[in-house]
Design a protein around this motif. Structure first.
Motif, PDB file in Angstrom:
ATOM      1  N   GLN A 148     -16.558  10.212  -9.672  1.00  0.00           N
ATOM      2  CA  GLN A 148     -17.160  11.031  -8.615  1.00  0.00           C
ATOM      3  C   GLN A 148     -18.689  10.935  -8.622  1.00  0.00           C
ATOM      4  O   GLN A 148     -19.371  11.708  -7.960  1.00  0.00           O
ATOM      5  N   ARG A 149     -19.228   9.977  -9.373  1.00  0.00           N
ATOM      6  CA  ARG A 149     -20.670   9.738  -9.485  1.00  0.00           C
ATOM      7  C   ARG A 149     -21.425  10.993  -9.936  1.00  0.00           C
ATOM      8  O   ARG A 149     -22.521  11.277  -9.468  1.00  0.00           O
ATOM      9  N   ILE A 150     -20.809  11.718 -10.844  1.00  0.00           N
ATOM     10  CA  ILE A 150     -21.440  12.897 -11.424  1.00  0.00           C
ATOM     11  C   ILE A 150     -22.241  12.470 -12.647  1.00  0.00           C
ATOM     12  O   ILE A 150     -21.739  11.728 -13.496  1.00  0.00           O
ATOM     13  N   ASP A 151     -23.482  12.926 -12.750  1.00  0.00           N
ATOM     14  CA  ASP A 151     -24.244  12.678 -13.976  1.00  0.00           C
ATOM     15  C   ASP A 151     -24.985  13.928 -14.472  1.00  0.00           C
ATOM     16  O   ASP A 151     -25.804  13.850 -15.389  1.00  0.00           O
ATOM     17  N   LYS A 152     -24.679  15.081 -13.878  1.00  0.00           N
ATOM     18  CA  LYS A 152     -25.225  16.358 -14.321  1.00  0.00           C
ATOM     19  C   LYS A 152     -24.072  17.333 -14.516  1.00  0.00           C
ATOM     20  O   LYS A 152     -23.225  17.470 -13.631  1.00  0.00           O
ATOM     21  N   VAL A 153     -24.044  18.002 -15.661  1.00  0.00           N
ATOM     22  CA  VAL A 153     -22.918  18.879 -15.998  1.00  0.00           C
ATOM     23  C   VAL A 153     -23.424  20.250 -16.408  1.00  0.00           C
ATOM     24  O   VAL A 153     -24.350  20.372 -17.224  1.00  0.00           O
ATOM     25  N   ILE A 154     -22.820  21.275 -15.822  1.00  0.00           N
ATOM     26  CA  ILE A 154     -22.988  22.655 -16.279  1.00  0.00           C
ATOM     27  C   ILE A 154     -21.765  22.962 -17.127  1.00  0.00           C
ATOM     28  O   ILE A 154     -20.635  22.908 -16.640  1.00  0.00           O
ATOM     29  N   LEU A 155     -21.969  23.286 -18.410  1.00  0.00           N
ATOM     30  CA  LEU A 155     -20.892  23.288 -19.397  1.00  0.00           C
ATOM     31  C   LEU A 155     -20.638  24.676 -19.965  1.00  0.00           C
ATOM     32  O   LEU A 155     -21.562  25.367 -20.396  1.00  0.00           O
ATOM     33  N   GLY A 156     -19.365  25.076 -19.985  1.00  0.00           N
ATOM     34  CA  GLY A 156     -18.952  26.320 -20.623  1.00  0.00           C
ATOM     35  C   GLY A 156     -17.522  26.201 -21.095  1.00  0.00           C
ATOM     36  O   GLY A 156     -16.867  25.183 -20.901  1.00  0.00           O
ATOM     37  N   GLY A 157     -17.026  27.250 -21.736  1.00  0.00           N
ATOM     38  CA  GLY A 157     -15.651  27.264 -22.208  1.00  0.00           C
ATOM     39  C   GLY A 157     -15.567  27.531 -23.698  1.00  0.00           C
ATOM     40  O   GLY A 157     -16.481  28.080 -24.300  1.00  0.00           O
ATOM     41  N   MET A 158     -14.490  27.120 -24.302  1.00  0.00           N
ATOM     42  CA  MET A 158     -14.196  27.430 -25.699  1.00  0.00           C
ATOM     43  C   MET A 158     -13.968  26.149 -26.500  1.00  0.00           C
ATOM     44  O   MET A 158     -13.499  25.168 -25.975  1.00  0.00           O
ATOM     45  N   SER A 159     -14.242  26.214 -27.814  1.00  0.00           N
ATOM     46  CA  SER A 159     -15.059  27.247 -28.423  1.00  0.00           C
ATOM     47  C   SER A 159     -16.418  26.658 -28.739  1.00  0.00           C
ATOM     48  O   SER A 159     -16.587  25.446 -28.783  1.00  0.00           O
ATOM     49  N   SER A 160     -17.365  27.518 -29.006  1.00  0.00           N
ATOM     50  CA  SER A 160     -18.784  27.165 -28.967  1.00  0.00           C
ATOM     51  C   SER A 160     -19.190  26.005 -29.860  1.00  0.00           C
ATOM     52  O   SER A 160     -19.788  25.026 -29.396  1.00  0.00           O
ATOM     53  N   ASN A 161     -18.905  26.095 -31.146  1.00  0.00           N
ATOM     54  CA  ASN A 161     -19.390  25.081 -32.087  1.00  0.00           C
ATOM     55  C   ASN A 161     -18.397  23.963 -32.324  1.00  0.00           C
ATOM     56  O   ASN A 161     -18.666  23.049 -33.099  1.00  0.00           O
ATOM     57  N   LEU A 162     -17.258  24.011 -31.650  1.00  0.00           N
ATOM     58  CA  LEU A 162     -16.243  22.974 -31.809  1.00  0.00           C
ATOM     59  C   LEU A 162     -16.133  22.158 -30.526  1.00  0.00           C
ATOM     60  O   LEU A 162     -16.862  21.193 -30.346  1.00  0.00           O
ATOM     61  N   CYS A 163     -15.255  22.533 -29.613  1.00  0.00           N
ATOM     62  CA  CYS A 163     -15.026  21.704 -28.431  1.00  0.00           C
ATOM     63  C   CYS A 163     -16.230  21.660 -27.489  1.00  0.00           C
ATOM     64  O   CYS A 163     -16.545  20.613 -26.930  1.00  0.00           O
ATOM     65  N   VAL A 164     -16.898  22.801 -27.297  1.00  0.00           N
ATOM     66  CA  VAL A 164     -18.039  22.791 -26.372  1.00  0.00           C
ATOM     67  C   VAL A 164     -19.166  21.949 -26.932  1.00  0.00           C
ATOM     68  O   VAL A 164     -19.741  21.096 -26.236  1.00  0.00           O
ATOM     69  N   GLU A 165     -19.501  22.153 -28.188  1.00  0.00           N
ATOM     70  CA  GLU A 165     -20.578  21.349 -28.777  1.00  0.00           C
ATOM     71  C   GLU A 165     -20.202  19.870 -28.830  1.00  0.00           C
ATOM     72  O   GLU A 165     -21.049  18.998 -28.583  1.00  0.00           O
ATOM     73  N   SER A 166     -18.944  19.574 -29.133  1.00  0.00           N
ATOM     74  CA  SER A 166     -18.513  18.177 -29.176  1.00  0.00           C
ATOM     75  C   SER A 166     -18.575  17.533 -27.793  1.00  0.00           C
ATOM     76  O   SER A 166     -18.973  16.369 -27.653  1.00  0.00           O
ATOM     77  N   HIS A 167     -18.180  18.280 -26.762  1.00  0.00           N
ATOM     78  CA  HIS A 167     -18.315  17.762 -25.402  1.00  0.00           C
ATOM     79  C   HIS A 167     -19.789  17.553 -25.046  1.00  0.00           C
ATOM     80  O   HIS A 167     -20.153  16.547 -24.431  1.00  0.00           O
ATOM     81  N   LEU A 168     -20.629  18.500 -25.416  1.00  0.00           N
ATOM     82  CA  LEU A 168     -22.067  18.360 -25.166  1.00  0.00           C
ATOM     83  C   LEU A 168     -22.598  17.069 -25.775  1.00  0.00           C
ATOM     84  O   LEU A 168     -23.304  16.283 -25.114  1.00  0.00           O
ATOM     85  N   ARG A 169     -22.272  16.839 -27.037  1.00  0.00           N
ATOM     86  CA  ARG A 169     -22.806  15.663 -27.729  1.00  0.00           C
ATOM     87  C   ARG A 169     -22.338  14.372 -27.076  1.00  0.00           C
ATOM     88  O   ARG A 169     -23.133  13.452 -26.856  1.00  0.00           O
ATOM     89  N   GLU A 170     -21.053  14.281 -26.751  1.00  0.00           N
ATOM     90  CA  GLU A 170     -20.550  13.047 -26.167  1.00  0.00           C
ATOM     91  C   GLU A 170     -21.097  12.833 -24.752  1.00  0.00           C
ATOM     92  O   GLU A 170     -21.447  11.698 -24.378  1.00  0.00           O
TER      93      GLU A 170
END
Length: 230
Positions: A148-170
């Motif tokens: 969808q040619r997305i390159d900007k993400v607003i990120l939330g959800g669960m859980s903070s230091n596990l899945c959310v942080e891992s998604h942020l890093r990748e």
């Protein structure tokens, strides 16, 4: 030295909201993880804040993506696990009887929080394939965003230091700009430490910007025309 705040501008054609694991096992008092995450979820008003982001996606016609967990019987035959993988498997978190079976899903710990179903099940939201550990490396989130040619993400959800942080890093490693919404997540509190507090430090060091839900909504209101009647 104070860290800079690069910020993130909103472009309707390039921005999406991504929500991680909006499921009962994390966010419902009946969920199997509530005993360790419930205090943080309550303190942050996480359930309502995630809904506010989902509602904003529909209000401003931003694509909404869900990256969630499911565990099937084959996943319980893994020969080794990290600490939280072991815990999730031992308590039956996100369990389903099989990838092609829906029996028992409705109302289960793997199901969406009821509050979110109108947003997720509207036929427009992209429900990605399930991730299995913490990050999106093993599901199709990044493919779906790229298509969808997305390159900007607003990120939330669960859980903070596990899945959310891992998604942020990748996502950062894959070249996306990411704004983390710090009160649209929560973390486990265990004797070893507070997962949410640890995540906040890394969000600030890694993300393009860190917003509260209210700040995120203000940015969207200032940047995009609403589809809803005044």
């Amino acid at each position: 030295m104070t860290l800079p705040n690069p910020g993130m501008t909103i472009d309707a054609q390039r921005t999406a909201i991504v929500i991680i694991d909006p499921q009962n096992d994390f966010l419902s008092p009946t969920g199997v993880a509530w005993g360790v995450v419930g205090e943080s979820v309550t303190e942050n008003n996480t359930v309502a804040n995630i809904e506010a982001l989902m509602k904003a996606a529909k209000t401003y016609d931003l694509p909404l993506f869900i990256s969630h967990h499911y565990y099937f019987p084959a996943d319980h035959r893994w020969k080794f696990e990290g600490a939280l993988e072991n815990l999730m498997h031992s308590i039956g978190m996100f369990d389903r009887p099989g990838p092609l079976q829906l029996e028992g899903l409705e109302g289960s710990g793997a199901d969406w929080v009821d509050l979110y179903k109108p947003y997720i099940e509207d036929g427009k939201t992209v429900v990605c394939s399930p991730h299995k550990v913490y990050g999106p490396e093993n599901n199709d989130l990044i493919l779906q965003l790229r298509k969808q040619r997305i390159d900007k993400v607003i990120l939330g959800g669960m859980s903070s230091n596990l899945c959310v942080e891992s998604h942020l890093r990748e996502l950062l490693e894959q070249g996306f700009e990411v704004a983390v919404v710090k009160d649209a997540t929560a973390g486990a509190k265990v004797p070893e430490g507070d997962g949410y507090a640890s995540a906040l430090v890394n969000y600030r060091m890694l993300a393009n910007t860190v917003w509260s839900t209210q700040e995120a909504l203000q940015v969207l209101e200032q940047s995009l025309p609403s589809l809803q009647p005044a």
